[in-house]
Design a protein around this motif. Structure first.
Motif, short mmCIF file in Angstrom:
data_model
loop_
_atom_site.label_atom_id
_atom_site.label_comp_id
_atom_site.label_asym_id
_atom_site.label_seq_id
_atom_site.Cartn_x
_atom_site.Cartn_y
_atom_site.Cartn_z
N SER A 167 0.82 -1.20 0.00
CA SER A 167 0.00 0.00 0.00
C SER A 167 0.86 1.26 0.00
O SER A 167 0.54 2.25 -0.68
CB SER A 167 -0.92 0.00 1.22
OG SER A 167 -1.68 1.18 1.28
N THR A 168 1.96 1.23 0.74
CA THR A 168 2.85 2.39 0.79
C THR A 168 3.45 2.68 -0.58
O THR A 168 3.61 3.85 -0.97
CB THR A 168 3.99 2.14 1.80
OG1 THR A 168 3.42 1.86 3.08
CG2 THR A 168 4.89 3.36 1.93
N ALA A 169 3.75 1.65 -1.34
CA ALA A 169 4.28 1.84 -2.70
C ALA A 169 3.26 2.53 -3.59
O ALA A 169 3.59 3.44 -4.37
CB ALA A 169 4.69 0.49 -3.29
N GLU A 170 1.99 2.13 -3.46
CA GLU A 170 0.94 2.75 -4.27
C GLU A 170 0.71 4.20 -3.85
O GLU A 170 0.53 5.09 -4.69
CB GLU A 170 -0.36 1.94 -4.12
CG GLU A 170 -1.52 2.45 -4.95
CD GLU A 170 -1.27 2.34 -6.45
OE1 GLU A 170 -1.95 3.05 -7.21
OE2 GLU A 170 -0.38 1.55 -6.85
N PHE A 176 -4.92 8.22 0.43
CA PHE A 176 -5.35 7.86 1.78
C PHE A 176 -6.54 6.89 1.76
O PHE A 176 -6.72 6.12 2.69
CB PHE A 176 -5.66 9.12 2.57
CG PHE A 176 -4.44 9.97 2.78
CD1 PHE A 176 -3.34 9.47 3.47
CD2 PHE A 176 -4.36 11.24 2.24
CE1 PHE A 176 -2.20 10.23 3.63
CE2 PHE A 176 -3.22 12.01 2.41
CZ PHE A 176 -2.13 11.50 3.10
N LYS A 177 -7.32 6.92 0.68
CA LYS A 177 -8.33 5.87 0.51
C LYS A 177 -7.66 4.52 0.33
O LYS A 177 -8.12 3.49 0.83
CB LYS A 177 -9.20 6.19 -0.71
CG LYS A 177 -10.22 7.30 -0.48
CD LYS A 177 -11.08 7.48 -1.71
CE LYS A 177 -12.11 8.58 -1.49
NZ LYS A 177 -12.95 8.81 -2.70
N GLN A 178 -6.56 4.53 -0.42
CA GLN A 178 -5.79 3.30 -0.63
C GLN A 178 -5.24 2.77 0.68
O GLN A 178 -5.22 1.57 0.93
CB GLN A 178 -4.65 3.57 -1.61
CG GLN A 178 -3.74 2.39 -1.89
CD GLN A 178 -4.38 1.37 -2.79
OE1 GLN A 178 -5.36 1.67 -3.46
NE2 GLN A 178 -3.86 0.16 -2.79
N HIS A 187 -10.15 -3.16 4.31
CA HIS A 187 -10.97 -3.89 3.34
C HIS A 187 -10.14 -4.77 2.39
O HIS A 187 -10.65 -5.17 1.35
CB HIS A 187 -11.79 -2.90 2.50
CG HIS A 187 -12.65 -2.00 3.31
ND1 HIS A 187 -13.73 -2.44 4.04
CD2 HIS A 187 -12.58 -0.65 3.54
CE1 HIS A 187 -14.31 -1.43 4.66
NE2 HIS A 187 -13.62 -0.33 4.39
N ASN A 188 -8.91 -5.08 2.74
CA ASN A 188 -8.07 -5.87 1.84
C ASN A 188 -8.34 -7.36 2.05
O ASN A 188 -7.86 -7.97 3.01
CB ASN A 188 -6.60 -5.54 2.10
CG ASN A 188 -5.70 -6.10 1.01
OD1 ASN A 188 -5.98 -7.13 0.40
ND2 ASN A 188 -4.62 -5.41 0.75
#
Length: 328
Positions: free
Chosen positions: A157-160, A177-179, A186-187
């Protein structure tokens, strides 16, 4: 087989004699692998990405107690995440503190199991991790295995987020921040992996604790089957596609890793199992002892010096008393 055992025993004896030198070297290699994995997952700080920092942290962690591995790794990951944004760094800090307070604070000796999961993820065989952790850490490695899964998916997630924030667009910041909330709440893929890892470690570790013959080998086989079936079942329940080729290949690598660890610890000789019972004032004890195959002892000792089950007979030296001199 005897020749292989002989070589293993020679290596073991050499390691025991040179333990003060070899142990720090192996600890350095292990910690260096962990910090290289962290650098692979988090690579956002110019300072933290320097090879000198990686080597220095590996040396310090190899010489310090086990609890410092968690601290040093957290400091390095924090440096990278705060370089992405203040919010991402704050989320990581809260998550890492929770991991410490919930488990690592009480069981620091299992911190390595948490970082073993990202190592297997980075090299492409994640589903070998639960079997390896079960053999190395036992049931105590179940919670760190789940934490390791969370840490890896947080890095994804940090990479995205880093990619989205690179455009310096307000809409991209909101999307970033939604990611972040998506990976934490929700993953589905993360939760599936957590479930599979926890079940596999628990089944393998519990079965290995029983006293029936070949328990450890049955536990490894059962853990492998559970690893594969749990992947199929979890993917079906949560409607999430799982690459079964990765699962099967990782499970097979886990078997090889577990067999190598078991071979290093010693091969058990179930044909010479002994059962002993005794009691004291408070308890009645039942003891089952399974000897390890030791080719060096059986080969080198003469047969007349071996008693039942290879025990040495003690030679008793007679004491000869000389007569007192006669008085004149």
């Amino acid at each position: 087989m005897t020749g292989i055992l002989s070589i293993k025993n020679k290596i073991r004896d050499f390691f025991r004699k040179q333990d003060e030198i070899i142990s720090p070297i192996f600890r350095f290699i292990w910690t260096f692998m962990i910090f290289m994995t962290i650098q692979k997952m988090f690579h956002y700080s110019a300072l933290g990405s320097k090879s000198e920092i990686t080597i220095l942290l590996s040396i310090l962690t190899a010489l310090l107690p086990d609890a410092f591995l968690f601290v040093m790794a957290g400091a390095l990951i924090g440096l990278h995440t705060f370089s992405v944004s203040l919010e991402v760094g704050a989320v990581f800090l809260v998550m890492y503190i929770i991991m410490y307070c919930v488990y690592i604070r009480f069981f620091p000796q299992y911190a390595y199991a948490m970082f073993l999961v990202p190592v297997f993820y980075v090299i492409g065989i994640p589903y070998a991790a639960p079997i390896a952790i079960a053999v190395l850490a036992g049931l105590g490695g179940m919670v760190p295995a789940v934490m390791g899964v969370a840490l890896y998916f947080f890095s994804e997630s940090t990479a995205e987020i880093s990619r989205l924030l690179a455009t310096e667009d307000v809409e991209n910041e909101i999307e970033a921040f939604k990611q972040l909330s998506e990976v934490l709440i929700h993953n589905k893929e993360m939760y599936v992996a957590m479930m599979i890892f926890a079940i596999t470690v628990a089944v393998t570790a519990v079965l290995a604790k029983f006293s029936y013959d070949y328990a450890i080998y049955i536990a490894i086989a059962a853990g492998t089957v559970v690893n594969i079936l749990a992947s199929i079942f979890a993917g079906y329940i949560m409607s999430n596609d799982i690459d079964m080729g990765t699962v099967v290949f990782g499970s097979l690598v886990g078997i090889i890793f577990a067999a190598a660890v078991r071979f290093g610890q010693g091969i058990l000789d179930y044909q010479h199992t002994e059962r002993v019972q005794f009691e004291d004032d408070d308890y009645f004890y039942y003891v089952k002892a399974v000897p390890k195959i030791d080719s060096e002892r059986k080969k080198d000792e003469p047969e007349e010096q071996q008693g039942n089950n290879g025990r040495k007979k003690r030679k008793v030296k007679k004491r000869v008393e000389e007569p007192y001199p006669e008085e004149d």
